[in-house]
Design a protein around this motif. Structure first.
Motif, mmCIF file in Angstrom:
data_model
loop_
_atom_site.group_PDB
_atom_site.id
_atom_site.type_symbol
_atom_site.label_atom_id
_atom_site.label_comp_id
_atom_site.label_asym_id
_atom_site.label_seq_id
_atom_site.Cartn_x
_atom_site.Cartn_y
_atom_site.Cartn_z
ATOM 1 N N UNK A 11 103.085 42.324 47.800
ATOM 2 C CA UNK A 11 101.765 42.692 47.297
ATOM 3 C C UNK A 11 101.028 43.500 48.356
ATOM 4 N N UNK A 12 100.594 44.685 47.978
ATOM 5 C CA UNK A 12 99.920 45.590 48.913
ATOM 6 C C UNK A 12 98.442 45.239 49.007
ATOM 7 N N UNK A 13 97.890 45.371 50.201
ATOM 8 C CA UNK A 13 96.473 45.062 50.434
ATOM 9 C C UNK A 13 95.611 46.273 50.084
ATOM 10 N N UNK A 14 95.304 46.432 48.800
ATOM 11 C CA UNK A 14 94.382 47.484 48.382
ATOM 12 C C UNK A 14 92.957 47.091 48.765
ATOM 13 N N UNK A 15 92.079 48.063 48.800
ATOM 14 C CA UNK A 15 90.668 47.840 49.072
ATOM 15 C C UNK A 15 89.839 48.645 48.066
ATOM 16 N N UNK A 16 88.568 48.268 47.926
ATOM 17 C CA UNK A 16 87.652 49.003 47.047
ATOM 18 C C UNK A 16 86.436 49.443 47.852
ATOM 19 N N UNK A 17 85.829 50.564 47.429
ATOM 20 C CA UNK A 17 84.624 51.037 48.094
ATOM 21 C C UNK A 17 83.812 51.907 47.144
ATOM 22 N N UNK A 18 82.594 52.252 47.566
ATOM 23 C CA UNK A 18 81.725 53.155 46.816
ATOM 24 C C UNK A 18 81.781 54.543 47.447
ATOM 25 N N UNK A 19 81.602 55.537 46.638
ATOM 26 C CA UNK A 19 81.581 56.907 47.164
ATOM 27 C C UNK A 19 80.204 57.544 47.055
ATOM 28 N N UNK A 20 79.254 56.866 46.402
ATOM 29 C CA UNK A 20 77.899 57.412 46.267
ATOM 30 C C UNK A 20 76.879 56.315 46.567
ATOM 31 N N UNK A 21 75.772 56.643 47.245
ATOM 32 C CA UNK A 21 74.733 55.634 47.509
ATOM 33 C C UNK A 21 74.057 55.219 46.206
ATOM 34 N N UNK A 22 73.624 53.976 46.133
ATOM 35 C CA UNK A 22 73.004 53.487 44.908
ATOM 36 C C UNK A 22 71.933 52.456 45.261
ATOM 37 N N UNK A 23 70.740 52.635 44.654
ATOM 38 C CA UNK A 23 69.654 51.686 44.864
ATOM 39 C C UNK A 23 69.827 50.494 43.933
ATOM 40 N N UNK A 24 69.295 49.362 44.348
ATOM 41 C CA UNK A 24 69.364 48.161 43.515
ATOM 42 C C UNK A 24 68.000 47.474 43.489
ATOM 43 N N UNK A 25 67.755 46.808 42.377
ATOM 44 C CA UNK A 25 66.570 45.963 42.200
ATOM 45 C C UNK A 25 67.016 44.821 41.304
ATOM 46 N N UNK A 26 67.420 43.748 41.929
ATOM 47 C CA UNK A 26 68.063 42.670 41.174
ATOM 48 C C UNK A 26 67.234 41.392 41.281
ATOM 49 N N UNK A 27 67.058 40.732 40.110
ATOM 50 C CA UNK A 27 66.329 39.463 40.049
ATOM 51 C C UNK A 27 67.277 38.380 39.567
ATOM 52 N N UNK A 28 67.414 37.354 40.376
ATOM 53 C CA UNK A 28 68.166 36.176 39.939
ATOM 54 C C UNK A 28 67.151 35.126 39.495
ATOM 55 N N UNK A 29 67.249 34.751 38.228
ATOM 56 C CA UNK A 29 66.256 33.839 37.668
ATOM 57 C C UNK A 29 66.967 32.825 36.787
ATOM 58 N N UNK A 30 66.691 31.551 37.032
ATOM 59 C CA UNK A 30 67.358 30.500 36.274
ATOM 60 C C UNK A 30 66.412 29.327 36.099
ATOM 61 N N UNK A 31 66.204 28.927 34.850
ATOM 62 C CA UNK A 31 65.338 27.791 34.536
ATOM 63 C C UNK A 31 66.136 26.776 33.736
ATOM 64 N N UNK A 32 66.158 25.540 34.217
ATOM 65 C CA UNK A 32 66.927 24.503 33.510
ATOM 66 C C UNK A 32 66.144 23.195 33.454
ATOM 67 N N UNK A 33 64.819 23.310 33.474
ATOM 68 C CA UNK A 33 63.986 22.113 33.507
ATOM 69 C C UNK A 33 63.738 21.692 34.941
ATOM 70 N N UNK A 34 62.499 21.487 35.286
ATOM 71 C CA UNK A 34 62.163 21.162 36.668
ATOM 72 C C UNK A 34 62.222 22.418 37.519
ATOM 73 N N UNK A 35 62.480 22.239 38.797
ATOM 74 C CA UNK A 35 62.557 23.383 39.711
ATOM 75 C C UNK A 35 63.749 24.266 39.342
ATOM 76 N N UNK A 36 63.517 25.574 39.269
ATOM 77 C CA UNK A 36 64.570 26.508 38.903
ATOM 78 C C UNK A 36 65.044 27.292 40.114
ATOM 79 N N UNK A 37 65.537 28.486 39.842
ATOM 80 C CA UNK A 37 65.998 29.379 40.904
ATOM 81 C C UNK A 37 65.375 30.749 40.681
#
Length: 745
Positions: free
Chosen positions: A526-552
């Motif tokens: 099995x060959x050790x392939x790798x992955x990468x990006x070739x163009x810059x990219x901005x991100x705006x990510x929200x992780x939100x989780x509610x399951x009763x009581x304190x969430x994330x």
């Protein structure tokens, strides 16, 4: 030219006769241990089949360390002293570096005979890490070959001074002058011959010492009588020309010799020797000796060269790192026996008496019964037994001093650990270990062998510094990767574990079967392939989780940009936030999420490399924000930006060197082209063609059989990892489809 004279020096090691170059009896070795100026720690390194082990066997014989010489492959059912493994004697190659010590002219010489085969380069790496000098052995016919280039890079990495020895001058086609030119052109050494052969091939009789203008003959039984006399008349012009060439190369790096050279004056032998020594220590000149170890010619003069030109331990600049001062480099004081003890465990072996730890002492004195500390674990251990190694045998000693190499039993440690007496915060620098590029699965043939197999895996993981272990978050498999600079390294799978190793599949399979009675089955590489990006990219990510009581809750904003140049194999996290929108105590959690996301890319499941995560802003919730929330936000941000940043798959590119007879050149080049290779260079010399190419590792499987078929079994090749680069679009598509199919299974 010197007047006619004969200085016959007869070395009779066994009878104890004393001569100019006679070896000192081993009984007096203890008196030398405290004189660091009379210690040499050397390695003997070269391409496979250049005669390193045969040379070491002769060195041990002429210095009185062994009473009889034996040959590689064990044709006499004994085998070379330094090839102590049964498998080494059967295959005729060195697999593991072996250590020994001997004496010559009142000097104590520690020798490590290293492997030359490409698959065991890590053994050379760990040896050069602790050595002060090296003998670079070159075949007089093959010259500078693929593994010679690798060894030379390793010497440069650790700044190891070296001298050259052109071996096998008795072979048909021997040409030491051509090999010396290759040292200059291919390795960029300022090299010059300090000896000339008297005759070549089957007519070789001795050597000419260009420094003293003397002929040196090795006569008597097994070449033990060293006779110095006048040079042959028919060689006077050649000797004069080569001596002038030697002086010219020295004049480039030594002012005193340059002044004499410009004034047309002849430097004395003492001036030449001092100039050579100074230049070798500065790594600005490489003296080249000649001979044939198999025919017992040139070994004693090479030993003289080791003493005259290679450094003592206190002449090498060695540094430790101060863990209490941001790992600042601190010079090591080898000459002070009162300094705190400092040693490096550079190799582990499983011997008949338990784990054997090879230790290079850098500072102070280590005595049997002392308590020492492992700088990595801070554990206190007692030294129950100290030995000096002679291949597979050992001799007990009570103490070792700075600059020496010894071995210990009963220490709980890993390869690369630093030991101190507990009064210092110093630690030694670790050695360089390249990243894996290929893997291969293996499992026990019989389920009843699982215990033995696991025992073997634990042993090799402990003694090999190249293993890297992590847990696959999806399959829950333990993934372990090791050094693999070449295609033949492999990875082992059993139950839920993957295990990587530096050895070839066949060698490792045989060791497992012989030592642990555990036959194995190997899978597909099995060959050790790798992955990468070739163009810059901005991100705006929200992780939100509610399951009763304190969430994330965690929001991250920023940009992911591709890296190039020396950073193309890295992943970098950079915090550019201002203010308290994201509390600083959550920044490590975001970095953790970023690095976790880089462990498995979305295209083929391969690790991501060559990107920088720039965190610029974000937001936190007074109640719902925690480390887990921001870790998940970091993971989500990478996945969001990566898919939009023109992701690509990278594959390992190998530098391949192929040696074939001239008549097969066209066929072999055509085969490389079919494997998507790029021909970089080709060189024809004396009926053979050396082809250098760059080929994707994924296209090199099965090439050994193909080359044999194309060249009637006369071709050979070696390859080395050079870099990762983009795969072709159709190949990327195939890899992605294969990965998607595996996820559905």
């Amino acid at each position: 030219m010197l007047s006619v004279r004969a200085l016959a020096v007869t070395r009779s090691v066994r009878s104890g006769a004393r001569g100019l170059s006679m070896a000192r009896p081993l009984a007096a070795a203890s008196a030398l241990e405290r004189d660091i100026a009379k210690i040499r720690n050397i390695g003997i390194s070269a391409h496979i089949d250049s005669g390193k082990t045969t040379l070491t066997e002769r060195v041990l014989f002429y210095t009185g360390r062994i009473k009889e010489m034996h040959e590689v492959r064990g044709k006499d059912e004994v085998g070379a002293t330094m090839d102590s493994m049964e498998l080494e004697r059967e295959k005729g190659i060195t697999i593991a570096s072996a250590a020994t010590y001997t004496t010559w002219k009142d000097h104590n010489i520690n020798i490590i005979d290293t492997p030359g085969h490409v698959d065991f380069t890590i053994e050379v790496e760990r040896a050069l890490r602790v050595l002060d000098g090296a003998v670079l052995v070159l075949c007089s016919v093959g010259g500078v070959q693929s593994q010679t280039l690798t060894v030379d890079r390793q010497m440069k990495r650790y700044k190891v001074p070296c001298i050259g020895f052109v071996n096998k001058c008795d072979r048909p086609g021997a040409n030491p002058a051509r090999v010396t030119n290759q040292l200059r052109q291919k390795l960029r050494h300022n090299a010059a011959m300090v000896q000339l052969p008297i005759g070549l091939e089957d007519r070789m009789e001795g050597v000419v010492d260009l420094i003293t203008n003397e002929a040196v003959y090795f006569q008597g039984q097994q070449g033990m009588q060293v006779v110095r006399t006048e040079i042959p008349a028919n060689m006077s012009e050649e000797v004069a020309a080569k001596r002038e060439e030697l002086i010219g190369h020295l004049a480039d790096v030594n002012e005193e010799i340059a002044d004499l050279f410009l004034m047309g004056e002849e430097p004395s032998p003492e001036q030449l020797k001092q100039a050579i020594r100074d230049a070798v220590l500065a790594r600005s000149f490489t003296p080249v000796f000649v001979g044939t170890a198999l025919k017992n010619l040139g070994v004693q003069t090479l030993l003289d060269g080791v003493l005259e030109y290679l450094p003592a331990p206190n002449e090498v600049e060695s540094y430790a790192l101060d863990t209490n001062d941001a790992e600042k480099k601190v010079p090591i004081n080898m000459g002070n026996s009162e300094a705190p003890f400092l040693g490096l465990a550079f190799k582990l072996e499983q011997g008949q008496f338990g784990q054997l730890t090879y230790l290079r002492t850098y500072q102070g004195v280590l005595r049997k019964g002392d308590f020492i500390y492992n700088a990595r674990t801070d554990k206190k251990v007692k030294v129950p037994r100290l030995v000096r190694m002679h291949s597979a045998s050992m001799e007990d000693v009570n103490e070792v001093h700075a600059g020496e190499i010894c071995a210990m039993f009963g220490l709980d440690c890993s390869s690369g650990d630093t030991f101190t007496d507990g009064s210092t915060s110093l630690t030694m620098e670790s050695m360089f270990v390249p990243n894996p590029v290929i893997s291969l699965s293996i499992k026990p043939k019989n389920s009843t062998d699982l215990a033995s197999f696991s025992k073997a895996l634990n042993r090799f993981q402990r003694q090999d510094p190249t293993f890297r272990v992590h847990l696959d978050p999806e399959s829950k498999e333990t993934i372990s990767a090791a050094w693999v600079n070449f295609i033949l390294s492999w990875i082992v799978q059993t139950c839920n574990s993957w295990f990587a190793c530096r050895m070839t599949p066949q060698i490792y399979k045989e060791i497992m079967e012989r030592e642990y009675n555990c036959p194995t089955i190997t899978g597909k590489p099995k060959v050790a392939f790798r992955e990468t990006m070739t163009a810059p990219m901005k991100f705006d990510y929200i992780h939100k989780k509610q399951s009763g009581g304190a969430g994330q809750y965690g929001r991250v904003q920023g940009e992911i940009v591709p890296l190039d140049g020396d950073e193309a194999a890295d992943v970098i996290f950079e915090d550019e936030t201002v203010g308290q929108n994201i509390p600083k105590n959550f920044i490590p959690a975001i970095e953790k999420g970023f690095r976790e996301a880089c462990e498995k890319g979305p295209l083929t499941g391969s690790p991501i490399q060559g990107i920088k995560f720039i965190l610029k802003d974000g937001n936190a919730h007074a109640v719902d924000s925690n480390d887990m929330a921001f870790t998940m936000a970091g993971i989500g941000a990478v996945r969001q930006a990566f898919q939009k940043g023109s992701p690509v798959v990278l594959q390992p590119i190998m530098q391949v060197e192929i040696v074939v007879p001239d008549e097969f050149q066209g066929t072999v080049i055509g085969g490389i082209n079919k494997r998507r290779g790029t021909i970089m260079d080709s060189e024809t010399s004396e009926g053979s063609t050396v082809i250098k190419a760059e080929v994707p590792l994924n296209d090199m499987f099965g090439y050994s059989s193909e080359l044999r078929a194309q060249t009637q079994g006369k071709g050979e090749f070696a390859m080395e990892y050079t870099r990762h680069e983009l795969v072709l679009p159709q190949v990327q598509k195939e890899l992605m489809e294969e990965y998607e199919k595996s996820l559905k299974q």
